[in-house]
Design a protein around this motif. Sequence first.
Motif, PDB file in Angstrom:
ATOM      1  N   MET A 108       0.832  -1.198   0.000  1.00  0.00           N
ATOM      2  CA  MET A 108       0.000   0.000   0.000  1.00  0.00           C
ATOM      3  C   MET A 108       0.870   1.252   0.000  1.00  0.00           C
ATOM      4  SD  MET A 108      -2.953  -1.065   2.734  1.00  0.00           S
ATOM      5  CE  MET A 108      -4.042  -2.457   2.438  1.00  0.00           C
ATOM      6  N   GLY A 109       1.937   1.209   0.791  1.00  0.00           N
ATOM      7  CA  GLY A 109       2.838   2.350   0.868  1.00  0.00           C
ATOM      8  C   GLY A 109       3.522   2.623  -0.454  1.00  0.00           C
ATOM      9  N   VAL A 110       3.986   1.564  -1.117  1.00  0.00           N
ATOM     10  CA  VAL A 110       4.676   1.716  -2.400  1.00  0.00           C
ATOM     11  C   VAL A 110       3.738   2.304  -3.447  1.00  0.00           C
ATOM     12  CG1 VAL A 110       5.758   0.476  -4.307  1.00  0.00           C
ATOM     13  CG2 VAL A 110       6.325  -0.128  -1.947  1.00  0.00           C
ATOM     14  N   THR A 111       2.537   1.766  -3.571  1.00  0.00           N
ATOM     15  CA  THR A 111       1.598   2.244  -4.590  1.00  0.00           C
ATOM     16  C   THR A 111       1.061   3.631  -4.249  1.00  0.00           C
ATOM     17  OG1 THR A 111      -0.204   1.047  -3.457  1.00  0.00           O
ATOM     18  CG2 THR A 111       0.903  -0.063  -5.285  1.00  0.00           C
ATOM     19  N   PHE A 112       0.883   3.918  -2.968  1.00  0.00           N
ATOM     20  CA  PHE A 112       0.362   5.223  -2.560  1.00  0.00           C
ATOM     21  C   PHE A 112       1.350   6.327  -2.901  1.00  0.00           C
ATOM     22  CE2 PHE A 112      -0.385   8.550   0.720  1.00  0.00           C
ATOM     23  CZ  PHE A 112      -1.712   8.844   0.425  1.00  0.00           C
ATOM     24  N   GLN A 113       2.632   6.079  -2.688  1.00  0.00           N
ATOM     25  CA  GLN A 113       3.645   7.082  -2.960  1.00  0.00           C
ATOM     26  C   GLN A 113       3.934   7.206  -4.454  1.00  0.00           C
ATOM     27  OE1 GLN A 113       5.034   9.181  -0.650  1.00  0.00           O
ATOM     28  NE2 GLN A 113       3.447   8.270   0.614  1.00  0.00           N
ATOM     29  N   ALA A 114       3.743   6.127  -5.194  1.00  0.00           N
ATOM     30  CA  ALA A 114       4.090   6.133  -6.621  1.00  0.00           C
ATOM     31  C   ALA A 114       3.007   6.755  -7.494  1.00  0.00           C
ATOM     32  CB  ALA A 114       4.359   4.702  -7.098  1.00  0.00           C
ATOM     33  N   SER A 115       1.778   6.784  -6.984  1.00  0.00           N
ATOM     34  CA  SER A 115       0.668   7.251  -7.810  1.00  0.00           C
ATOM     35  C   SER A 115       0.018   8.488  -7.212  1.00  0.00           C
ATOM     36  CB  SER A 115      -0.370   6.127  -7.956  1.00  0.00           C
ATOM     37  OG  SER A 115      -1.499   6.579  -8.653  1.00  0.00           O
ATOM     38  N   ASN A 116       0.236   9.629  -7.822  1.00  0.00           N
ATOM     39  CA  ASN A 116      -0.370  10.864  -7.324  1.00  0.00           C
ATOM     40  C   ASN A 116      -1.898  10.840  -7.358  1.00  0.00           C
ATOM     41  OD1 ASN A 116       2.024  12.192  -6.672  1.00  0.00           O
ATOM     42  ND2 ASN A 116       2.333  12.888  -8.775  1.00  0.00           N
ATOM     43  N   PRO A 117      -2.528  10.321  -8.429  1.00  0.00           N
ATOM     44  CA  PRO A 117      -3.993  10.263  -8.432  1.00  0.00           C
ATOM     45  C   PRO A 117      -4.558   9.464  -7.265  1.00  0.00           C
ATOM     46  CG  PRO A 117      -3.144   9.916 -10.639  1.00  0.00           C
ATOM     47  CD  PRO A 117      -1.960   9.873  -9.708  1.00  0.00           C
ATOM     48  N   SER A 118      -3.844   8.410  -6.833  1.00  0.00           N
ATOM     49  CA  SER A 118      -4.359   7.567  -5.749  1.00  0.00           C
ATOM     50  C   SER A 118      -4.454   8.346  -4.453  1.00  0.00           C
ATOM     51  CB  SER A 118      -3.464   6.336  -5.551  1.00  0.00           C
ATOM     52  OG  SER A 118      -2.229   6.696  -4.975  1.00  0.00           O
ATOM     53  N   ARG A 119      -3.572   9.323  -4.269  1.00  0.00           N
ATOM     54  CA  ARG A 119      -3.556  10.098  -3.035  1.00  0.00           C
ATOM     55  C   ARG A 119      -4.847  10.891  -2.880  1.00  0.00           C
ATOM     56  NH1 ARG A 119       1.623  10.684  -0.908  1.00  0.00           N
ATOM     57  NH2 ARG A 119       1.027  12.609   0.132  1.00  0.00           N
ATOM     58  N   SER A 120      -5.324  11.479  -3.969  1.00  0.00           N
ATOM     59  CA  SER A 120      -6.522  12.306  -3.901  1.00  0.00           C
ATOM     60  C   SER A 120      -7.797  11.490  -3.731  1.00  0.00           C
ATOM     61  CB  SER A 120      -6.625  13.178  -5.167  1.00  0.00           C
ATOM     62  OG  SER A 120      -6.761  12.359  -6.320  1.00  0.00           O
ATOM     63  N   ARG A 121      -7.727  10.184  -4.033  1.00  0.00           N
ATOM     64  CA  ARG A 121      -8.919   9.346  -3.937  1.00  0.00           C
ATOM     65  C   ARG A 121      -9.064   8.658  -2.578  1.00  0.00           C
ATOM     66  NH1 ARG A 121      -7.530   7.819  -9.441  1.00  0.00           N
ATOM     67  NH2 ARG A 121      -6.558   5.904  -8.676  1.00  0.00           N
ATOM     68  N   VAL A 122      -8.039   8.732  -1.744  1.00  0.00           N
ATOM     69  CA  VAL A 122      -8.110   8.095  -0.432  1.00  0.00           C
ATOM     70  C   VAL A 122      -8.942   8.971   0.509  1.00  0.00           C
ATOM     71  CG1 VAL A 122      -6.814   7.265   1.552  1.00  0.00           C
ATOM     72  CG2 VAL A 122      -5.882   6.987  -0.733  1.00  0.00           C
ATOM     73  N   PRO A 123     -10.003   8.417   1.132  1.00  0.00           N
ATOM     74  CA  PRO A 123     -10.838   9.206   2.052  1.00  0.00           C
ATOM     75  C   PRO A 123     -10.021   9.792   3.197  1.00  0.00           C
ATOM     76  CG  PRO A 123     -11.877   7.103   1.534  1.00  0.00           C
ATOM     77  CD  PRO A 123     -10.475   7.035   0.996  1.00  0.00           C
ATOM     78  N   THR A 124     -10.329  11.033   3.547  1.00  0.00           N
ATOM     79  CA  THR A 124      -9.608  11.716   4.623  1.00  0.00           C
ATOM     80  C   THR A 124      -9.683  10.939   5.930  1.00  0.00           C
ATOM     81  OG1 THR A 124     -10.090  13.858   3.598  1.00  0.00           O
ATOM     82  CG2 THR A 124      -9.407  13.879   5.904  1.00  0.00           C
ATOM     83  N   ASP A 125     -10.854  10.355   6.217  1.00  0.00           N
ATOM     84  CA  ASP A 125     -11.020   9.598   7.467  1.00  0.00           C
ATOM     85  C   ASP A 125     -10.084   8.404   7.520  1.00  0.00           C
ATOM     86  OD1 ASP A 125     -12.949  11.359   8.266  1.00  0.00           O
ATOM     87  OD2 ASP A 125     -14.648  10.091   7.704  1.00  0.00           O
ATOM     88  N   LEU A 126      -9.840   7.785   6.375  1.00  0.00           N
ATOM     89  CA  LEU A 126      -8.943   6.626   6.322  1.00  0.00           C
ATOM     90  C   LEU A 126      -7.506   7.043   6.596  1.00  0.00           C
ATOM     91  CD1 LEU A 126      -8.939   3.540   5.675  1.00  0.00           C
ATOM     92  CD2 LEU A 126      -8.314   4.159   3.341  1.00  0.00           C
ATOM     93  N   LEU A 127      -7.149   8.228   6.127  1.00  0.00           N
ATOM     94  CA  LEU A 127      -5.796   8.727   6.361  1.00  0.00           C
ATOM     95  C   LEU A 127      -5.604   9.133   7.819  1.00  0.00           C
ATOM     96  CD1 LEU A 127      -5.276  10.976   3.194  1.00  0.00           C
ATOM     97  CD2 LEU A 127      -4.527   8.620   3.549  1.00  0.00           C
ATOM     98  N   ASN A 128      -6.672   9.590   8.456  1.00  0.00           N
ATOM     99  CA  ASN A 128      -6.586  10.048   9.845  1.00  0.00           C
ATOM    100  C   ASN A 128      -6.400   8.893  10.816  1.00  0.00           C
ATOM    101  OD1 ASN A 128      -6.849  12.118  11.973  1.00  0.00           O
ATOM    102  ND2 ASN A 128      -8.751  11.048  12.445  1.00  0.00           N
ATOM    103  N   ALA A 129      -7.233   7.878  10.706  1.00  0.00           N
ATOM    104  CA  ALA A 129      -7.147   6.724  11.610  1.00  0.00           C
ATOM    105  C   ALA A 129      -7.782   5.509  10.949  1.00  0.00           C
ATOM    106  CB  ALA A 129      -7.839   7.026  12.936  1.00  0.00           C
TER     107      ALA A 129
END
Length: 232
Positions: free
Chosen positions: A99-120
Amino acid sequence: MSKHNTSTEPGDYNQETEMAALAAAMSDASRMKILCALMDGRAWTATELSAVAEIAPSTTSAHLSRLVKAKLVTCLSQGRHRYFKLHNSHIAGLLETLMGVTFQASNPSRSRVPTDLLNARTCYDHLAGEVAVKLYDSLVIHDWLKQDGSDLTAQGKEKLLQLGIQINPKTKRKKCCPCLDWSERKFHVGGHLGAALLIFFEERNWVERVIGYREVTITPKGQAELKRHFLI
């Protein structure tokens, strides 16, 4: 002549072949959806996994058989019902790394991740996300956790005991370890301590799980208590 063992005789162990087989078992988007759903640490039924993966029950059954055979998932029978969960915490760690590798490699994926999921969120059996990273940093800064995150300090053990957080000294897994958070790219608390903290937070109603998802909600009580005890 190469010093590496490339023998394929029956009974010989070939690490490269095993790695390729494991990767092949994961190389399907639907199977990945199933594995990611199981990252919440719960045991799921095939019907529930069929819904989350958005595939037919028959297809889900085939995928689960493949995942069980690859020892990525284990099947638990209870009466007439069967439940599925990740095989162990090592598989959860592997998924978290992916998840970490794909999240950092793909800029579009960052904007699609729900804020709540990133928080906790849950990372198998412990807490992850921004809140968890802040908790890890606080434990280190206040000398509750050793600088490398490998163990509690004497002060940390005493403070957690005062809070009512029990650490099993005979646990077979690591007492605590730094787990690299895929969204924050910093460490949160893993191992037995990470699991114990999440259990404690849930029992005290500091956090609430979002059923069927990995998101975790920090309750108003939890916000106050985390600030009071851990200064976050």
